[in-house]
Design a protein around this motif. Sequence first.
Motif, PDB file in Angstrom:
ATOM      1  N   VAL A  94       0.833  -1.209   0.000  1.00  0.00           N
ATOM      2  CA  VAL A  94       0.000   0.000   0.000  1.00  0.00           C
ATOM      3  C   VAL A  94       0.867   1.258   0.000  1.00  0.00           C
ATOM      4  CG1 VAL A  94      -2.006  -1.122   1.018  1.00  0.00           C
ATOM      5  CG2 VAL A  94      -0.317  -0.085   2.525  1.00  0.00           C
ATOM      6  N   ASP A  95       2.006   1.208   0.676  1.00  0.00           N
ATOM      7  CA  ASP A  95       2.912   2.356   0.644  1.00  0.00           C
ATOM      8  C   ASP A  95       3.419   2.607  -0.775  1.00  0.00           C
ATOM      9  OD1 ASP A  95       2.624   2.773   3.337  1.00  0.00           O
ATOM     10  OD2 ASP A  95       4.515   1.822   3.903  1.00  0.00           O
ATOM     11  N   ASP A  96       3.749   1.530  -1.492  1.00  0.00           N
ATOM     12  CA  ASP A  96       4.213   1.665  -2.874  1.00  0.00           C
ATOM     13  C   ASP A  96       3.118   2.257  -3.752  1.00  0.00           C
ATOM     14  OD1 ASP A  96       6.753   0.729  -2.419  1.00  0.00           O
ATOM     15  OD2 ASP A  96       6.315  -1.336  -3.003  1.00  0.00           O
ATOM     16  N   CYS A  97       1.875   1.840  -3.531  1.00  0.00           N
ATOM     17  CA  CYS A  97       0.758   2.388  -4.312  1.00  0.00           C
ATOM     18  C   CYS A  97       0.650   3.892  -4.111  1.00  0.00           C
ATOM     19  CB  CYS A  97      -0.549   1.714  -3.905  1.00  0.00           C
ATOM     20  SG  CYS A  97      -0.753   0.028  -4.512  1.00  0.00           S
ATOM     21  N   ALA A  98       0.700   4.331  -2.861  1.00  0.00           N
ATOM     22  CA  ALA A  98       0.585   5.756  -2.562  1.00  0.00           C
ATOM     23  C   ALA A  98       1.769   6.546  -3.105  1.00  0.00           C
ATOM     24  CB  ALA A  98       0.448   5.961  -1.057  1.00  0.00           C
ATOM     25  N   GLY A 122     -14.278 -17.063   8.147  1.00  0.00           N
ATOM     26  CA  GLY A 122     -15.578 -17.034   8.799  1.00  0.00           C
ATOM     27  C   GLY A 122     -15.967 -15.718   9.419  1.00  0.00           C
ATOM     28  N   ASP A 123     -15.297 -14.625   9.041  1.00  0.00           N
ATOM     29  CA  ASP A 123     -15.554 -13.354   9.733  1.00  0.00           C
ATOM     30  C   ASP A 123     -15.590 -12.166   8.789  1.00  0.00           C
ATOM     31  OD1 ASP A 123     -16.123 -11.895  12.010  1.00  0.00           O
ATOM     32  OD2 ASP A 123     -14.023 -11.497  12.475  1.00  0.00           O
ATOM     33  N   GLY A 124     -15.938 -12.363   7.523  1.00  0.00           N
ATOM     34  CA  GLY A 124     -16.052 -11.248   6.592  1.00  0.00           C
ATOM     35  C   GLY A 124     -14.719 -10.603   6.266  1.00  0.00           C
ATOM     36  N   LEU A 125     -14.772  -9.371   5.753  1.00  0.00           N
ATOM     37  CA  LEU A 125     -13.571  -8.635   5.362  1.00  0.00           C
ATOM     38  C   LEU A 125     -13.000  -7.848   6.542  1.00  0.00           C
ATOM     39  CD1 LEU A 125     -14.670  -7.262   1.885  1.00  0.00           C
ATOM     40  CD2 LEU A 125     -12.973  -9.030   2.304  1.00  0.00           C
ATOM     41  N   GLN A 126     -11.684  -7.812   6.621  1.00  0.00           N
ATOM     42  CA  GLN A 126     -10.995  -7.036   7.645  1.00  0.00           C
ATOM     43  C   GLN A 126      -9.821  -6.296   7.026  1.00  0.00           C
ATOM     44  OE1 GLN A 126     -10.015  -8.977  11.332  1.00  0.00           O
ATOM     45  NE2 GLN A 126     -11.823 -10.309  11.261  1.00  0.00           N
ATOM     46  N   VAL A 127      -9.422  -5.178   7.655  1.00  0.00           N
ATOM     47  CA  VAL A 127      -8.306  -4.377   7.159  1.00  0.00           C
ATOM     48  C   VAL A 127      -6.985  -5.080   7.487  1.00  0.00           C
ATOM     49  CG1 VAL A 127      -7.109  -2.166   7.288  1.00  0.00           C
ATOM     50  CG2 VAL A 127      -9.612  -2.242   7.466  1.00  0.00           C
ATOM     51  N   LEU A 128      -6.179  -5.291   6.453  1.00  0.00           N
ATOM     52  CA  LEU A 128      -4.863  -5.887   6.649  1.00  0.00           C
ATOM     53  C   LEU A 128      -3.769  -4.819   6.671  1.00  0.00           C
ATOM     54  CD1 LEU A 128      -3.252  -8.528   6.943  1.00  0.00           C
ATOM     55  CD2 LEU A 128      -3.052  -8.585   4.451  1.00  0.00           C
ATOM     56  N   ALA A 129      -3.946  -3.756   5.879  1.00  0.00           N
ATOM     57  CA  ALA A 129      -2.946  -2.677   5.845  1.00  0.00           C
ATOM     58  C   ALA A 129      -3.584  -1.423   5.269  1.00  0.00           C
ATOM     59  CB  ALA A 129      -1.739  -3.084   5.000  1.00  0.00           C
ATOM     60  N   SER A 130      -3.074  -0.259   5.668  1.00  0.00           N
ATOM     61  CA  SER A 130      -3.524   1.011   5.104  1.00  0.00           C
ATOM     62  C   SER A 130      -2.410   2.034   5.265  1.00  0.00           C
ATOM     63  CB  SER A 130      -4.796   1.508   5.803  1.00  0.00           C
ATOM     64  OG  SER A 130      -4.551   1.747   7.174  1.00  0.00           O
ATOM     65  N   THR A 131      -2.416   3.041   4.397  1.00  0.00           N
ATOM     66  CA  THR A 131      -1.360   4.050   4.460  1.00  0.00           C
ATOM     67  C   THR A 131      -1.658   5.131   5.486  1.00  0.00           C
ATOM     68  OG1 THR A 131      -2.413   5.257   2.637  1.00  0.00           O
ATOM     69  CG2 THR A 131      -0.659   3.706   2.068  1.00  0.00           C
ATOM     70  N   GLU A 186      -4.623   6.499   8.776  1.00  0.00           N
ATOM     71  CA  GLU A 186      -5.739   6.170   9.650  1.00  0.00           C
ATOM     72  C   GLU A 186      -7.066   6.514   8.971  1.00  0.00           C
ATOM     73  OE1 GLU A 186      -7.597   4.895  13.259  1.00  0.00           O
ATOM     74  OE2 GLU A 186      -5.669   4.531  12.277  1.00  0.00           O
ATOM     75  N   GLN A 187      -7.094   7.582   8.221  1.00  0.00           N
ATOM     76  CA  GLN A 187      -8.308   7.993   7.513  1.00  0.00           C
ATOM     77  C   GLN A 187      -8.737   6.928   6.510  1.00  0.00           C
ATOM     78  OE1 GLN A 187      -8.042  11.405   4.766  1.00  0.00           O
ATOM     79  NE2 GLN A 187      -9.703  12.346   5.939  1.00  0.00           N
ATOM     80  N   ALA A 188      -7.772   6.386   5.782  1.00  0.00           N
ATOM     81  CA  ALA A 188      -8.087   5.329   4.816  1.00  0.00           C
ATOM     82  C   ALA A 188      -8.566   4.070   5.531  1.00  0.00           C
ATOM     83  CB  ALA A 188      -6.858   5.018   3.963  1.00  0.00           C
ATOM     84  N   ARG A 189      -7.954   3.735   6.646  1.00  0.00           N
ATOM     85  CA  ARG A 189      -8.366   2.542   7.406  1.00  0.00           C
ATOM     86  C   ARG A 189      -9.817   2.668   7.860  1.00  0.00           C
ATOM     87  NH1 ARG A 189      -8.734   0.241  12.565  1.00  0.00           N
ATOM     88  NH2 ARG A 189      -8.518   2.282  13.563  1.00  0.00           N
ATOM     89  N   LEU A 190     -10.177   3.834   8.375  1.00  0.00           N
ATOM     90  CA  LEU A 190     -11.542   4.036   8.847  1.00  0.00           C
ATOM     91  C   LEU A 190     -12.541   4.028   7.694  1.00  0.00           C
ATOM     92  CD1 LEU A 190     -10.933   6.783  11.564  1.00  0.00           C
ATOM     93  CD2 LEU A 190     -11.349   4.336  11.912  1.00  0.00           C
ATOM     94  N   LEU A 191     -12.133   4.533   6.547  1.00  0.00           N
ATOM     95  CA  LEU A 191     -13.020   4.524   5.386  1.00  0.00           C
ATOM     96  C   LEU A 191     -13.234   3.102   4.888  1.00  0.00           C
ATOM     97  CD1 LEU A 191     -14.690   6.209   3.467  1.00  0.00           C
ATOM     98  CD2 LEU A 191     -12.633   6.628   2.101  1.00  0.00           C
ATOM     99  N   GLU A 192     -12.202   2.282   4.958  1.00  0.00           N
ATOM    100  CA  GLU A 192     -12.349   0.877   4.582  1.00  0.00           C
ATOM    101  C   GLU A 192     -13.279   0.153   5.561  1.00  0.00           C
ATOM    102  OE1 GLU A 192      -8.082  -0.317   4.127  1.00  0.00           O
ATOM    103  OE2 GLU A 192      -8.810  -0.851   2.153  1.00  0.00           O
ATOM    104  N   LEU A 193     -13.091   0.421   6.848  1.00  0.00           N
ATOM    105  CA  LEU A 193     -13.962  -0.196   7.849  1.00  0.00           C
ATOM    106  C   LEU A 193     -15.413   0.232   7.653  1.00  0.00           C
ATOM    107  CD1 LEU A 193     -11.840   0.070  11.125  1.00  0.00           C
ATOM    108  CD2 LEU A 193     -12.390  -2.002   9.839  1.00  0.00           C
ATOM    109  N   PHE A 194     -15.608   1.476   7.237  1.00  0.00           N
ATOM    110  CA  PHE A 194     -16.955   1.970   6.995  1.00  0.00           C
ATOM    111  C   PHE A 194     -17.633   1.155   5.890  1.00  0.00           C
ATOM    112  CE2 PHE A 194     -19.991   4.729   4.806  1.00  0.00           C
ATOM    113  CZ  PHE A 194     -20.773   5.161   5.879  1.00  0.00           C
ATOM    114  N   GLN A 195     -16.894   0.826   4.841  1.00  0.00           N
ATOM    115  CA  GLN A 195     -17.452   0.003   3.770  1.00  0.00           C
ATOM    116  C   GLN A 195     -17.890  -1.360   4.298  1.00  0.00           C
ATOM    117  OE1 GLN A 195     -15.649   0.139  -0.334  1.00  0.00           O
ATOM    118  NE2 GLN A 195     -13.934   1.000   0.802  1.00  0.00           N
ATOM    119  N   VAL A 196     -17.043  -1.953   5.120  1.00  0.00           N
ATOM    120  CA  VAL A 196     -17.352  -3.275   5.662  1.00  0.00           C
ATOM    121  C   VAL A 196     -18.589  -3.212   6.554  1.00  0.00           C
ATOM    122  CG1 VAL A 196     -16.513  -5.149   7.131  1.00  0.00           C
ATOM    123  CG2 VAL A 196     -14.962  -4.034   5.515  1.00  0.00           C
ATOM    124  N   GLN A 197     -18.627  -2.216   7.422  1.00  0.00           N
ATOM    125  CA  GLN A 197     -19.733  -2.111   8.373  1.00  0.00           C
ATOM    126  C   GLN A 197     -21.056  -1.780   7.688  1.00  0.00           C
ATOM    127  OE1 GLN A 197     -18.073   0.825  10.990  1.00  0.00           O
ATOM    128  NE2 GLN A 197     -16.714  -0.635  12.008  1.00  0.00           N
TER     129      GLN A 197
END
Length: 244
Positions: free
Chosen positions: A33-37, A53-62, A64-75
Amino acid sequence: MNEREGPLVQAFVELADTLVADYDLIELAQRLVDDCARLLAVDAAGILVAAPGDGLQVLASTTEQARLLELFQVQSEAGPCLLAYRTGVSVLVQDLAVEPDRWPAFARRALSDGFRAVCALPLRLRDERIGALNLFSRTAGALSAKDVLVGQALADIATIGILHQRAATRSETINRQLQTALNTRIIIEQAKGMLAERSGIDMDTAFGQLRGYARANNRRLTDLARAVVEGTAEVGTFLDGSAP
């Protein structure tokens, strides 16, 4: 060779070298993800993976804002990342302000965070899908067709890295390994939070200091994060650059 081609080649070489060694899945995902950015016309990136057995989870993000936005999609169970994961097809939205009705809640959240464009790329190998790579841009129409191709190539490397670990063991151990990686991510988030709270810095700065210290002292990021959480690494001296 154009200005970006050299760094791109170097990034792929380093990632390939990582895969042939004994690698940390969390560190591999973070490097991707760092290389992408760094190399694409995006301002943030993140990886979501399907946990056993537990849906999608965040593995990495560049960020905190991106991590929370990804979690928002999942939720909210809606967004380009989930669509890319479910269909195995890339999803490109060049301007969320023009297409707000596609995922209304996600579009509002992304726009409020300052992101105008998003590209979600599946982590897939043939018919198997294990997650998705998200690319976020603050500029509408920033992602070119070449950027999408490069992003998919980086997503494919992440897929290979995850599936390589899976192929090495039986299914019971496979699930345990991926769950361990996700649990490790939780420990890293806890360490970030502790550093941010005690030092009055934001989460992104805390993660940068945590990762920078680990690299500078040749320590595994996961081991250092656990030491912070367990209290065996003194936060004050850690942030000063001293040995914990």
